[in-house]
Design a protein around this motif. Structure first.
Motif, short mmCIF file in Angstrom:
data_model
loop_
_atom_site.label_atom_id
_atom_site.label_comp_id
_atom_site.label_asym_id
_atom_site.label_seq_id
_atom_site.Cartn_x
_atom_site.Cartn_y
_atom_site.Cartn_z
N PRO A 1 -15.92 10.35 -1.28
CA PRO A 1 -14.89 10.61 -2.30
C PRO A 1 -13.87 9.47 -2.29
O PRO A 1 -13.66 8.84 -1.26
CB PRO A 1 -14.23 11.90 -1.84
N ARG A 2 -13.24 9.22 -3.44
CA ARG A 2 -12.13 8.26 -3.48
C ARG A 2 -10.87 8.98 -3.02
O ARG A 2 -10.67 10.16 -3.30
CB ARG A 2 -11.95 7.73 -4.91
N VAL A 3 -9.99 8.23 -2.33
CA VAL A 3 -8.81 8.84 -1.72
C VAL A 3 -7.53 8.35 -2.42
O VAL A 3 -7.37 7.15 -2.68
CB VAL A 3 -8.74 8.50 -0.21
N PHE A 4 -6.65 9.30 -2.71
CA PHE A 4 -5.37 8.99 -3.35
C PHE A 4 -4.25 9.72 -2.61
O PHE A 4 -4.45 10.79 -2.04
CB PHE A 4 -5.36 9.45 -4.81
N GLN A 5 -3.05 9.11 -2.67
CA GLN A 5 -1.85 9.78 -2.16
C GLN A 5 -1.00 10.15 -3.37
O GLN A 5 -0.85 9.34 -4.28
CB GLN A 5 -1.09 8.80 -1.27
N GLY B 1 -0.93 0.15 -1.47
CA GLY B 1 -2.11 0.68 -2.14
C GLY B 1 -2.08 0.33 -3.61
O GLY B 1 -1.26 -0.49 -4.04
N ARG B 2 -2.99 0.96 -4.37
CA ARG B 2 -3.10 0.63 -5.80
C ARG B 2 -2.32 1.65 -6.63
O ARG B 2 -2.54 2.85 -6.49
CB ARG B 2 -4.56 0.65 -6.23
N GLU C 1 -3.57 4.77 -5.00
CA GLU C 1 -4.98 4.84 -4.63
C GLU C 1 -5.22 4.05 -3.34
O GLU C 1 -4.71 2.93 -3.19
CB GLU C 1 -5.85 4.27 -5.76
N ALA C 2 -5.98 4.63 -2.42
CA ALA C 2 -6.32 3.92 -1.18
C ALA C 2 -7.27 2.78 -1.50
O ALA C 2 -8.09 2.86 -2.41
CB ALA C 2 -6.95 4.89 -0.19
N VAL D 1 -7.83 7.28 5.28
CA VAL D 1 -7.58 8.02 6.53
C VAL D 1 -6.19 7.67 7.07
O VAL D 1 -5.46 8.53 7.55
CB VAL D 1 -8.70 7.73 7.57
N PHE D 2 -5.84 6.39 6.95
CA PHE D 2 -4.49 5.95 7.35
C PHE D 2 -3.43 6.71 6.54
O PHE D 2 -2.46 7.23 7.11
CB PHE D 2 -4.38 4.44 7.12
N LEU D 3 -3.62 6.82 5.23
CA LEU D 3 -2.66 7.55 4.39
C LEU D 3 -2.58 9.02 4.81
O LEU D 3 -1.50 9.59 4.93
CB LEU D 3 -3.05 7.46 2.90
N GLY D 4 -3.75 9.63 5.08
CA GLY D 4 -3.77 11.03 5.51
C GLY D 4 -3.03 11.23 6.81
O GLY D 4 -2.32 12.21 7.00
#
Ligand code: GTP
Ligand code: SPV
Ligand code: MN
Length: 613
Positions: free
Chosen positions: A499-503, A546-547, A437-438, A445-448
């Motif tokens: 929205p919450r962002v996840f990788q 991240g989490r 989780e970001a 945005v960094f993860l994307g």
């Protein structure tokens, strides 16, 4: 096999008259059609009205001409197979151009040519390119016709196969022409397979030209495509318009055009959440869009499988639509064990391209069934047996089918939905955990910006060769990708509720090279954790990247994942991450001062967290 269509109403030539419409936009449309006809010199012009009768006539004509093979209607009603030319099997990134006035506006990741020079290159190619052929005028809408997030376009094409595909992938018809006539804005797209016919010359089943150009003029909002009849090169509404041109429209007008699937996830209490996910081409969007959860109580409804347009709503949330109306999905690997929803979607009314033909008039591809039939006609039209030692279906063979046919499609799939979650994922053999989780939007945005894929676990070094595909948009961003990163940050400042962002990464491999995660339906376990995070009901632990799920917080009941594999799935190798940060630095340098300062700051924050770890 009986090669007859269900219902032949009239020959194709009975259709195609210019619609008797007036209005401020009609004369501009007619003038443009006449201008393209004067250039390409088709034998006739056919205005597509989008009716079922007309489509039947078009398809019958293609069967008669040998462009399509009708499958046995008892096995797969109203379904057809097309075989492309061997040199025309996929999108061609090396032949795709963004022709902005200033090369910096196309940016370092796009091919650029000066608009004047490109027009001079294209002019002689298109001159007379439709001789002996029918020029179709195809008005289409991306998003439901007249919808608040929708956009209109017109494709001119000399490929009836492209017309049939566009009729599945977009909303085509007279209602669109009416909106254009009334003055709605629209995007001009021109497509020619580049294979004019001399009088009396026999046509081939898949006309194309070895010289290919897929060209975008972002300032005048035009697309010109020459020489290819395949997928994203020919269905210009899809990648050319709905991503490259639309990304420019989005930059200028405060919205986003993304290479994302869109789903509704419903938890066991009946609460619904909307999830959009950006994965690079062939990295699992269609599969996740049609996911059938393996954990009880959860439901996933399909909204879209490839493209999502996102716009801030009056309530400060981000709203999303799938602008398409069909799926152009990868066939190989689609089977009962992986994507049973897709298999059920394909019962009939399908246009297949480059899959294999069975002896009883149906289709087959690698992965449809465990065992291959004893004999097939392969995608090249040649005899094939399991001993042939080559794939029967082309790896990029595809099905084209209406979205409404998926059993998982949401009842309201044409409406905009509020986004709760954004996922970023690539095909990573190493480093990237199953789910992270970001910390916040900027970190997201960094993860994307760091999405990448690697073919295999690194043999030497800690990270395999990374193919960067930021936001899964590398081949699809119509402007400078550095500015695009900035647009994502800007959208984060504009929306009140983000929205919450996840990788995510379904593709991590063990030292022995095997996938550590079962994937497919079991990806519902990751969605379950993500949704419970939103509900404040699942714990996470902070790591430098991240989490990640706190021990025991991922629901693995009934899953076949040994503890060792689980440990490996979430292992964070600090040295490997520092190495990856180095590569990110090099990648960011490409963009010079077009790279937002926030991303440099994110990278150095990551490095300090890693060094402290
Ligand atoms: P495009 O249409 O090219 O944009 O591709 P896509 O992102 O929709 O990819 P698609 O869903 O067609 O999947 C591509 C390949 O990845 C197929 O061979 C799938 O079987 C495979 N795949 C999808 N999901 C998973 C997964 O969870 N695990 C594994 N191991 N493979 C997967
Ligand atoms: C992709 O390559 O991401 C596709 C196929 O979805 S195409 O429409 O050909 O671009
Ligand atoms: Mn795609």
């Amino acid at each position: 096999i009986e090669h007859t269509t269900a219902r032949i109403v009239a020959p194709l030539s009975a259709y195609g008259a210019q619609p008797a419409l007036t209005g401020p936009g009609m004369s501009a449309l007619v003038a443009w059609v006449e201008e393209i006809a004067a250039l390409t010199q088709p034998e006739r012009i056919h205005w597509i009205d989008g009716s079922t009768d007309e489509n039947d006539a078009l398809v019958s004509q293609m069967v008669e001409d040998g462009t399509l093979i009708q499958l046995d209607p008892r096995k797969r009603p109203n379904s057809y197979l097309a075989r492309s030319d061997e040199g025309d099997v996929a999108r061609l990134e090396s032949r795709t151009f963004i022709c902005s006035e200033d090369p910096d506006d196309a940016g370092p990741t796009n091919n650029w040519a000066a608009p004047d020079e490109m027009r001079a290159t294209l002019q002689p190619l298109f001159a007379g390119s439709m001789r002996g052929r029918t020029m179709f005028v195809v008005p289409f809408s991306m998003g439901k016709i007249g919808g608040p997030i929708s956009q209109l376009g017109v494709q001119i094409t000399d490929s009836p196969y492209a017309v049939a595909s566009i009729e599945v992938m977009t909303r085509v018809g007279l209602e669109v022409t009416e909106l254009i006539a009334q003055g709605s804005p629209w995007v001009r797209t021109v497509h020619s397979v580049g294979a004019p016919l001399a009088p009396g010359q026999a046509d081939s089943a898949w006309p194309s030209n070895p010289e290919k150009y897929i060209v975008h003029f972002p300032e005048s909002l035009e697309v010109w495509s020459f020489g290819s009849g395949y997928g994203g090169n020919a269905i210009l509404a899809k990648k050319c318009f709905a991503l490259r041109i639309a990304s420019v429209l989005g930059r200028d007008n405060g919205w986003m055009a993304e290479h994302m699937l869109l789903i509704r996830v419903i938890d066991p209490q009946g609460r619904a959440y909307h999830v959009a996910a950006a994965f690079p081409s062939a990295c699992g969007k269609t599969n996740l869009a049609m996911l059938r959860p393996t954990i009880p109580g959860w439901t996933v409804e399909t909204l879209g499988d490839d493209i999502t347009w996102i716009r801030p709503g009056a309530d400060g949330r981000l709203y999303a639509i799938n602008p398409e109306s069909g799926f152009f999905g990868v066939a190989p690997g689609t089977g009962a064990a992986t994507n049973v929803t897709a298999v059920e979607t394909l019962w009939g009314n399908v246009l297949f391209t480059n899959v294999a033909l069975t002896d009883d008039g149906d289709v087959w591809w690698e992965g449809l069934t465990d065992e291959a039939p004893d004999h097939l006609i392969d995608w090249r039209g040649e005899d094939w047996t399991p001993e042939s030692g080559r794939p029967a279906a082309h790896p990029n063979s595809r099905f084209t089918v209406a979205a409404s046919q998926a059993p998982s499609i949401a009842d309201d799939w044409e409406e905009a939905v509020p986004l709760d979650v954004i996922l970023f994922g690539g095909r990573r053999a190493t480093n990237v955990p199953l789910v992270v989780e970001a910390f916040d939007w900027e970190h997201g945005v960094f993860l994307g910006s760091n999405i990448s894929s690697e073919r295999t676990a690194a043999a030497e070094g800690r990270v395999g060769e990374l193919r960067r595909d930021p936001f899964a948009m590398m081949p699809f961003c119509g402007y400078n990708m550095g500015d695009y990163f900035g647009h994502w940050l800007e959208m984060g400042r504009r929306a009140e509720t983000l929205p919450r962002v996840f990788q995510v990464n379904w593709f991590r491999r063990g030292a022995d090279g095997r996938f550590l995660w079962p994937g497919f339906g079991d990806n519902s376990r990751v969605l379950d954790w993500i949704i419970r995070r939103l509900q404040g009901e699942a714990d996470a632990v902070d790591t430098p990247i991240g989490r990640v799920p706190a021990p025991g917080s991922l629901n693995l009941e009934g899953a076949d994942v040994p503890q060792n594999d689980l440990d490996e799935l979430f292992a964070i190798d600090v040295d490997a991450w520092l190495e990856e940060a180095e590569l990110t630095d090099e990648f960011y340098d490409l963009f010079g001062d077009r790279l937002p300062a926030e991303l440099h700051a994110q990278l150095s924050a990551l490095r300090s967290r890693l060094i402290r770890a």
